[in-house]
Design a protein around this motif. Structure first.
Motif, PDB file in Angstrom:
ATOM      1  N   LYS A   1      -0.166   3.356   2.371  1.00  0.00           N
ATOM      2  CA  LYS A   1      -1.183   4.026   3.096  1.00  0.00           C
ATOM      3  C   LYS A   1      -1.274   5.421   2.657  1.00  0.00           C
ATOM      4  O   LYS A   1       0.100   5.978   2.680  1.00  0.00           O
ATOM      5  CB  LYS A   1      -0.671   4.002   4.710  1.00  0.00           C
ATOM      6  CG  LYS A   1      -1.733   4.196   5.734  1.00  0.00           C
ATOM      7  CD  LYS A   1      -1.434   5.690   6.241  1.00  0.00           C
ATOM      8  CE  LYS A   1      -2.407   6.164   7.296  1.00  0.00           C
ATOM      9  NZ  LYS A   1      -2.396   7.487   7.427  1.00  0.00           N
ATOM     10  N   SER A   2      -2.203   6.049   2.674  1.00  0.00           N
ATOM     11  CA  SER A   2      -2.217   7.448   1.930  1.00  0.00           C
ATOM     12  C   SER A   2      -3.099   8.265   2.788  1.00  0.00           C
ATOM     13  O   SER A   2      -3.884   7.725   3.459  1.00  0.00           O
ATOM     14  CB  SER A   2      -2.523   7.718   0.511  1.00  0.00           C
ATOM     15  OG  SER A   2      -1.348   6.793  -0.354  1.00  0.00           O
ATOM     16  N   GLN A   3      -2.940   9.532   3.012  1.00  0.00           N
ATOM     17  CA  GLN A   3      -3.777  10.436   3.815  1.00  0.00           C
ATOM     18  C   GLN A   3      -3.722  11.653   3.036  1.00  0.00           C
ATOM     19  O   GLN A   3      -3.139  12.431   2.788  1.00  0.00           O
ATOM     20  CB  GLN A   3      -3.243  10.637   4.975  1.00  0.00           C
ATOM     21  CG  GLN A   3      -4.276  11.289   5.809  1.00  0.00           C
ATOM     22  CD  GLN A   3      -3.865  11.368   7.445  1.00  0.00           C
ATOM     23  OE1 GLN A   3      -3.517  10.222   8.084  1.00  0.00           O
ATOM     24  NE2 GLN A   3      -3.837  12.463   8.102  1.00  0.00           N
ATOM     25  N   PHE A   4      -5.156  12.327   3.189  1.00  0.00           N
ATOM     26  CA  PHE A   4      -5.369  13.715   2.704  1.00  0.00           C
ATOM     27  C   PHE A   4      -6.172  14.321   3.704  1.00  0.00           C
ATOM     28  O   PHE A   4      -7.205  13.894   4.495  1.00  0.00           O
ATOM     29  CB  PHE A   4      -6.205  13.836   1.238  1.00  0.00           C
ATOM     30  CG  PHE A   4      -6.799  14.990   1.121  1.00  0.00           C
ATOM     31  CD1 PHE A   4      -6.045  16.202   0.485  1.00  0.00           C
ATOM     32  CD2 PHE A   4      -8.242  15.284   1.245  1.00  0.00           C
ATOM     33  CE1 PHE A   4      -6.649  17.193   0.208  1.00  0.00           C
ATOM     34  CE2 PHE A   4      -8.919  16.112   0.965  1.00  0.00           C
ATOM     35  CZ  PHE A   4      -8.258  17.283   0.360  1.00  0.00           C
TER      36      PHE A   4
ATOM     37  N   TYR B   1      -9.216  12.062   4.974  1.00  0.00           N
ATOM     38  CA  TYR B   1      -9.457  10.865   4.123  1.00  0.00           C
ATOM     39  C   TYR B   1      -8.394   9.935   4.070  1.00  0.00           C
ATOM     40  O   TYR B   1      -6.992  10.533   3.619  1.00  0.00           O
ATOM     41  CB  TYR B   1      -9.774  11.657   2.586  1.00  0.00           C
ATOM     42  CG  TYR B   1      -9.800  10.623   1.497  1.00  0.00           C
ATOM     43  CD1 TYR B   1     -11.115   9.820   1.309  1.00  0.00           C
ATOM     44  CD2 TYR B   1      -8.703  10.162   0.708  1.00  0.00           C
ATOM     45  CE1 TYR B   1     -11.121   8.977   0.308  1.00  0.00           C
ATOM     46  CE2 TYR B   1      -8.838   9.473  -0.188  1.00  0.00           C
ATOM     47  CZ  TYR B   1     -10.114   8.663  -0.541  1.00  0.00           C
ATOM     48  OH  TYR B   1     -10.344   7.833  -1.542  1.00  0.00           O
ATOM     49  N   GLU B   2      -8.537   8.564   4.099  1.00  0.00           N
ATOM     50  CA  GLU B   2      -7.443   7.905   4.481  1.00  0.00           C
ATOM     51  C   GLU B   2      -7.554   6.520   3.363  1.00  0.00           C
ATOM     52  O   GLU B   2      -8.664   6.223   3.257  1.00  0.00           O
ATOM     53  CB  GLU B   2      -7.124   7.313   5.564  1.00  0.00           C
ATOM     54  CG  GLU B   2      -6.785   8.392   6.770  1.00  0.00           C
ATOM     55  CD  GLU B   2      -6.720   7.798   8.212  1.00  0.00           C
ATOM     56  OE1 GLU B   2      -5.716   7.936   8.927  1.00  0.00           O
ATOM     57  OE2 GLU B   2      -7.739   7.266   8.622  1.00  0.00           O
TER      58      GLU B   2
ATOM     59  N   ALA C   1     -10.892   2.832   1.319  1.00  0.00           N
ATOM     60  CA  ALA C   1     -11.000   3.908   1.776  1.00  0.00           C
ATOM     61  C   ALA C   1     -11.841   4.364   2.965  1.00  0.00           C
ATOM     62  O   ALA C   1     -12.935   4.009   2.966  1.00  0.00           O
ATOM     63  CB  ALA C   1     -11.519   5.050   0.556  1.00  0.00           C
ATOM     64  N   LYS C   2     -11.327   5.420   3.760  1.00  0.00           N
ATOM     65  CA  LYS C   2     -11.996   5.964   4.993  1.00  0.00           C
ATOM     66  C   LYS C   2     -12.017   7.439   4.888  1.00  0.00           C
ATOM     67  O   LYS C   2     -11.219   8.137   4.395  1.00  0.00           O
ATOM     68  CB  LYS C   2     -11.271   5.612   6.177  1.00  0.00           C
ATOM     69  CG  LYS C   2     -11.171   4.197   6.451  1.00  0.00           C
ATOM     70  CD  LYS C   2     -10.455   3.827   7.653  1.00  0.00           C
ATOM     71  CE  LYS C   2     -10.664   4.469   9.155  1.00  0.00           C
ATOM     72  NZ  LYS C   2      -9.935   4.041  10.206  1.00  0.00           N
ATOM     73  N   ASP C   3     -13.326   7.852   5.224  1.00  0.00           N
ATOM     74  CA  ASP C   3     -13.618   9.225   5.189  1.00  0.00           C
ATOM     75  C   ASP C   3     -13.960   9.707   6.549  1.00  0.00           C
ATOM     76  O   ASP C   3     -15.256   9.180   6.890  1.00  0.00           O
ATOM     77  CB  ASP C   3     -14.558   9.608   4.014  1.00  0.00           C
ATOM     78  CG  ASP C   3     -14.460  11.162   3.668  1.00  0.00           C
ATOM     79  OD1 ASP C   3     -13.520  12.003   4.357  1.00  0.00           O
ATOM     80  OD2 ASP C   3     -15.265  11.431   2.535  1.00  0.00           O
TER      81      ASP C   3
END
Length: 192
Positions: free
Chosen positions: A79-82, A97-98, A125-127
């Motif tokens: 799980k990553s996030q920006f 952004y995940e 990917a979710k934005d």
């Protein structure tokens, strides 16, 4: 266009898993089977969607991974996030952004103290964009896009410390450019 790429990547991923399982079955030896439980933090640098070849910048994503491994094979959930924000006291815009993904790794023979590996994965990917205009907050987006990719990397062969670096080519629906280049660094623990 994206579906054609998925239909290209999916057979490669399935072939990778089939070869991995067939190798595991042919080399299975109950006395030498090692199980490992993986917990790590990851730092990802993803090629920015809005950049051209002349303006090659990366987004910095932070996240974590948990996984399980048997012998030379690992399966890791990431799980990553920006996020980035811009604006002033009147208007503030925040983009989040995940990614949620599964990555399978096949480790090769150890070279000195390094373990090279190949990886294949898929995920979502979710934005989304949050806007605050004079105290009125709205959220827009929450679009989910499929993603899939292939990569390779190196991991240090230390008894309990997970330290690795890898590069990936990841295809995503609606991304520009696609494939995007990911550089991933991990530090964490694993228990056998």
């Amino acid at each position: 266009m994206f579906l054609r790429k998925i239909f290209f990547i999916l057979p490669l991923c399935l072939s990778f898993f089939y070869l991995s399982l067939s190798k595991a079955n042919s080399l299975a030896n109950p006395e030498k089977t090692r199980h490992r439980y993986i917990l790590n933090l990851n730092q990802e640098f993803r090629q920015d969607n809005n950049n051209t070849k002349d303006n090659f910048l990366f987004q910095n994503l932070t996240g974590f991974g948990v996984g399980f491994g048997i012998d030379d094979y690992n399966l890791i959930f990431e799980k990553s996030q920006f996020s980035e924000a811009s604006g002033n006291s009147t208007l503030n815009v925040k983009r989040i952004y995940e990614t949620y993904s599964f990555w399978a790794q096949l480790q090769m023979n150890e070279f000195q103290w390094l373990l090279p590996f190949f990886t294949a994965g898929f995920g979502i990917a979710k934005d989304r964009v949050e806007t605050d205009l004079l105290g009125t907050k709205t959220e827009r987006g929450s679009e989910q896009h499929p993603m899939a990719g292939l990569g390779c990397g190196l991991r240090a062969s230390v008894s309990w410390l997970w330290l690795s670096a890898e590069t990936r080519l990841v295809y995503g629906e609606g991304w520009n450019p696609t494939p995007s280049i990911y550089l991933v660094g991990r530090i964490g623990l694993f228990f056998e």
